[in-house]
Write an enzyme that holds these catalytic residues in place. Structure first.
Site, mmCIF file in Angstrom:
data_model
loop_
_atom_site.group_PDB
_atom_site.id
_atom_site.type_symbol
_atom_site.label_atom_id
_atom_site.label_comp_id
_atom_site.label_asym_id
_atom_site.label_seq_id
_atom_site.Cartn_x
_atom_site.Cartn_y
_atom_site.Cartn_z
ATOM 1 N N ASP A 1 0.888 -1.241 0.424
ATOM 2 C CA ASP A 1 0.141 -0.039 -0.033
ATOM 3 C C ASP A 1 0.776 1.303 0.194
ATOM 4 O OD1 ASP A 1 -2.381 1.591 0.656
ATOM 5 O OD2 ASP A 1 -2.797 0.659 1.988
ATOM 6 N N ASP B 1 -10.849 2.042 -3.627
ATOM 7 C CA ASP B 1 -11.342 1.682 -1.933
ATOM 8 C C ASP B 1 -12.598 1.605 -2.121
ATOM 9 O OD1 ASP B 1 -9.235 0.854 -0.803
ATOM 10 O OD2 ASP B 1 -8.322 3.129 0.276
HETATM 11 C C1 DGJ Z 1 -5.803 2.198 2.180
HETATM 12 C C2 DGJ Z 1 -5.813 0.719 1.091
HETATM 13 O O1 DGJ Z 1 -6.848 0.981 -0.129
HETATM 14 C C3 DGJ Z 1 -7.313 -0.219 1.961
HETATM 15 O O2 DGJ Z 1 -7.553 -0.966 1.096
HETATM 16 C C4 DGJ Z 1 -6.562 -0.717 2.931
HETATM 17 O O3 DGJ Z 1 -5.463 -1.594 2.955
HETATM 18 C C5 DGJ Z 1 -6.223 0.739 4.349
HETATM 19 N N1 DGJ Z 1 -5.317 1.290 3.313
HETATM 20 C C6 DGJ Z 1 -5.102 -0.002 5.128
HETATM 21 O O4 DGJ Z 1 -5.048 1.405 5.777
#
Ligand code: DGJ
Length: 746
Positions: free
Chosen positions: A484, A554
């Site tokens: 990430d 997301d």
């Molecule tokens: C952003 C990501 O896009 C999410 O899927 C998740 O992993 C969060 N960060 C976790 O902090």
């Protein structure tokens, strides 16, 4: 010196063409013809395959433009300064602007060498070496034509042998001029924002206009736009008709792509790393390899561009693009930061029961002492300290991996290696390791304390590599990492780079990122990587050189995902698109869609779950089990097959697409309702482009819930010819109804 080099003649034997000052690179259906003219390489043709170089030379329109010199000089790599050499002064700036050591701001390239390069079977590779007419400044342009997917990769190496530094105001990877091809052009791209990535857009490129897209985030390179585009040559192409040029820039940092159309319909396409914050300083004696750009051509619409790039991605670009991706459960939406070992074990039980193959622990497992990323501090602490939080996970990651193994599941976890919290042990020890201009305060984003590590600094990369290496090596059965990245360059500057090289930071950061990824991938080839960056911020083919898939958004709402995945599918294959079934009401949109709809959308890409299975009732679990079992059967076709986009969600009450395997003996059709009026929006028969007219297919609806079927053709044996002629008759009932059909040749 130059004439001596030319006198020996070039030996470029690509596609068996006899080449001296001529280069013909052909794939199955495309050709690129270049000719050395007035000292530099010009484009005679790029498009459908031609029979030989002499045809391309004879038919090349730009030879017949009378006094219009500009049309006669479409460069294979346009540089700032060549207009002076060629006697025209149109506003083309070229993709390379180099200020030489003595201050001369222009470059005039002349060819000095052209050679074939040994490469893998199926690849024809030429390297064209050029030199500035007055300076020891070298440009090597590579073209690598890949036969089976009709894609040509190109990249450029620059070498400075001048006495002092050369400043690169622009350093594009691709800067090709096209002679008159048409009198109309239109540019398709995707744009977006957090939780709404990859929205498809198209705009005409008018005469005299430059259309550009790009990113200056430094990290989240694919949020505003994706580094990919299609250019219709002539009227805007459809999925199945029209002439289209398509390209992708393989770069995970800041970038720009532009199409410039001049008064004579000459078009220059440029793509490369962004230097708008300052010229890159290339020191004397140094070389730089610019990012790869991959391009393709179709005379039968946009769908073929997608299929070419998908095949290229699977066969040439991604580390294991031919491998089937597992069905997984990611813990994020099911528990966020609030988990115990028991919660995670329960999730493992749930996904195992439904037929899942991999369990992935998301954010919240690391950090120690006052910097433990616990349920209270959440995203405010701990990034940079890649040590397990013993309060939350007394048995560590190894304990979780063992639990997964005991259930027959693979195991993976989340990391955010490019980042640090100012609330971390790492930052306490090394406050100078973050991206920050000298004499300016550190700027932070998420959690009020997150910022980006300076990966131009080898010591920083070494530290993170050491921490991750220690972590990976402790978990013997580790098979997956979610990588990430949730911040941008907030205060651009480096305390590592000296005053002269500050503007090198964006480029050197990304090179540093790749260095880290390459080392980890080399040592742990069995550990798959998911590229994530606040959802879809790292969706690019630079990252996918090291990663196997990406988290594209997301926003996990299935209806939104129809659009997002449609946009992603323009250039990215289904095996790379992670799509998860989540809870309702959806956590981002608060929308409630049926479980079947959520499966029908997620099964069109790499299926996974992101929920706590304990919230599902027995009926739902039984349905999920059946869906997963069916997904495993259709998975080779979905993940490795050819994509046919059948009905666009844009401007329609529904959307449909189909995957077909090699030879079209097996096909899977997905149909999703969006929001429909009661009488006005009946779904016309779905035209199945991509099936074979000579074959006979058994049609079967899958993912059937409560016995509700969506086609009268279910169970019937029908000829491909008739199915193509009449389409598949289907019916949707109300909002968020959906269907999946499987066609098997008998
Ligand atoms: C952003 C990501 O896009 C999410 O899927 C998740 O992993 C969060 N960060 C976790 O902090």
């Amino acid at each position: 010196m130059l004439s001596a080099a030319l006198a020996v003649g070039f030996v470029v034997a690509a596609d068996a063409a006899e080449i001296g000052r001529e280069c013909l690179l052909s794939t199955k259906t495309t050709s690129l013809a270049l000719a050395l003219k007035d000292g530099s390489w010009n484009v005679l043709h790029y498009g459908d395959r031609v029979a030989g170089f002499s045809d391309a030379a004879a038919l090349s329109w730009n030879r017949w433009t009378g006094g219009n010199y500009v049309q006669r000089a479409p460069s294979a790599y346009a540089v700032y300064g060549e207009s002076a050499q060629r006697g025209y002064s149109f506003n083309k700036w070229g993709g390379l602007q180099a200020t030489h050591a003595d201050g001369c701001p222009t470059t005039v390239l002349v060819g000095v060498k052209a050679e074939t390069v040994e490469d893998a079977p199926g690849a024809k590779h030429v390297a064209l070496t050029m030199k500035d007419a007055s300076y020891p400044f070298f440009v090597v342009q590579h073209f690598r034509a890949l036969e089976t997917c009709d894609v040509i990769e190109t990249w450029v190496e620059l070498r400075n042998e001048e006495d002092g530094a050369v400043r690169l105001g622009r350093m594009d990877s691709f800067a090709m001029g096209f002679p008159l091809l048409a009198n109309a052009f239109s540019f398709q791209y995707v744009t977006g924002q957090w939780a709404s990535e990859a929205q498809l857009r198209e705009t005409p490129v008018e005469r005299g206009q430059t259309v550009s897209i790009g990113s200056r985030s430094g990290v989240r390179d694919a949020w505003d736009n994706n580094a990919s585009f299609m250019l219709s040559v002539g009227e805007a192409a459809s999925e199945t008709s029209g002439r289209v040029f398509g390209g992708v820039l393989c770069w995970s940092g800041s970038w720009g792509i532009s199409v410039q159309r001049d008064q004579c319909d000459f078009v220059e396409v440029r793509a490369g790393a962004d230097t708008s914050a300052g010229a890159y300083v290339l020191d004397s004696g140094k070389s730089i390899a610019l990012p790869k750009f991959a391009f393709t051509w179709s005379s039968s619409g946009k769908g073929q561009i997608s299929r070419n790039i998908h095949r290229w991605a699977r066969e040439w670009q991604m580390p294991a693009g031919g491998k089937l991706r597992p069905v997984l459960l990611n813990s994020w939406e099911g528990s966020y930061f609030s988990f115990t070992e028991k919660v995670l074990h329960d999730m493992m039980d749930g996904v195992k029961e439904m037929g899942g193959e991999l369990f992935v622990l998301d954010d919240g497992w690391f950090g120690t002492g006052k910097y433990a990323r616990d349920d209270v501090h959440r995203d405010k602490v701990g990034l940079g300290d890649w040590v397990v939080n013993p309060e939350k996970l007394p048995n560590g990651l190894v304990g979780l991996s063992d639990e997964a193994k005991a259930r027959g599941l693979k195991f993976g976890f989340w990391v955010e290696p490019e980042m640090v919290n100012t609330n971390s042990w790492l930052y306490e020890a090394h406050p100078d390791w973050v991206i920050r201009a000298k004499n300016r305060p550190v700027k932070v984003g998420r959690g009020g304390s997150q910022t980006v590590l300076d990966f131009s600094n080898p010591a920083v990369r070494e530290n993170i590599y050491g921490q991750l290496d220690a972590l990976y090596s402790k978990v013997p059965d580790l098979s997956y990492i979610k990588w990430d990245a949730n911040a941008d360059f907030y205060n651009i500057g480096s305390t590592y780079l000296d005053a002269q090289h500050q503007a090198n930071l964006p480029f050197d950061y990304t090179v540093g990122l790749y260095d880290l990824l390459a080392k980890l991938r080399a040592k742990y080839p069995q550990v798959d990587i998911q590229a994530c960056s606040s959802g879809g911020g790292h969706v690019d083919y630079g990252f996918l050189r090291y990663a196997d898939e990406f988290w594209g958004s997301d926003d996990s709402d299935a209806r939104e995902r129809v659009f997002i995945q449609w946009g992603e599918s323009q250039f990215y294959p289904a095996c790379a698109i992670a799509a998860h079934v989540t809870d309702v009401p959806n956590h981002q949109t608060k929308r409630t869609t049926p479980l079947k709809y959520r499966f029908d959308v997620a099964m069109s890409a790499r299926l996974g779950f992101e929920l706590h299975p304990k919230n599902m009732d027995t009926n739902e679990v039984a349905f999920a089990k059946k869906c997963v079992a069916d997904y495993k059967r259709i998975r080779p076709t979905v993940q490795q097959g050819d994509l046919y986009r059948l009905v666009s969600p844009y401007g329609s009450s529904h959307a449909a697409l189909m995957y077909a395997n090699e030879g079209a003996t097996h096909a899977v059709v997905f149909l999703w309702g969006l929001v429909r009026g009661n009488w006005s929006d009946y779904v016309p028969p779905i035209r199945l482009d991509g099936i074979c007219g000579e074959k006979t297919y058994r049609v079967r609806e899958i993912n059937v819930r409560d016995g509700v079927k969506h086609t009268l053709a279910d169970g019937k044996r029908l000829s491909g010819e008739s199915l193509k002629a009449m389409g598949l008759p289907v019916r949707l009932r109300g909002d968020y109804d959906s269907a999946v059909f499987e066609l098997t040749a008998e």
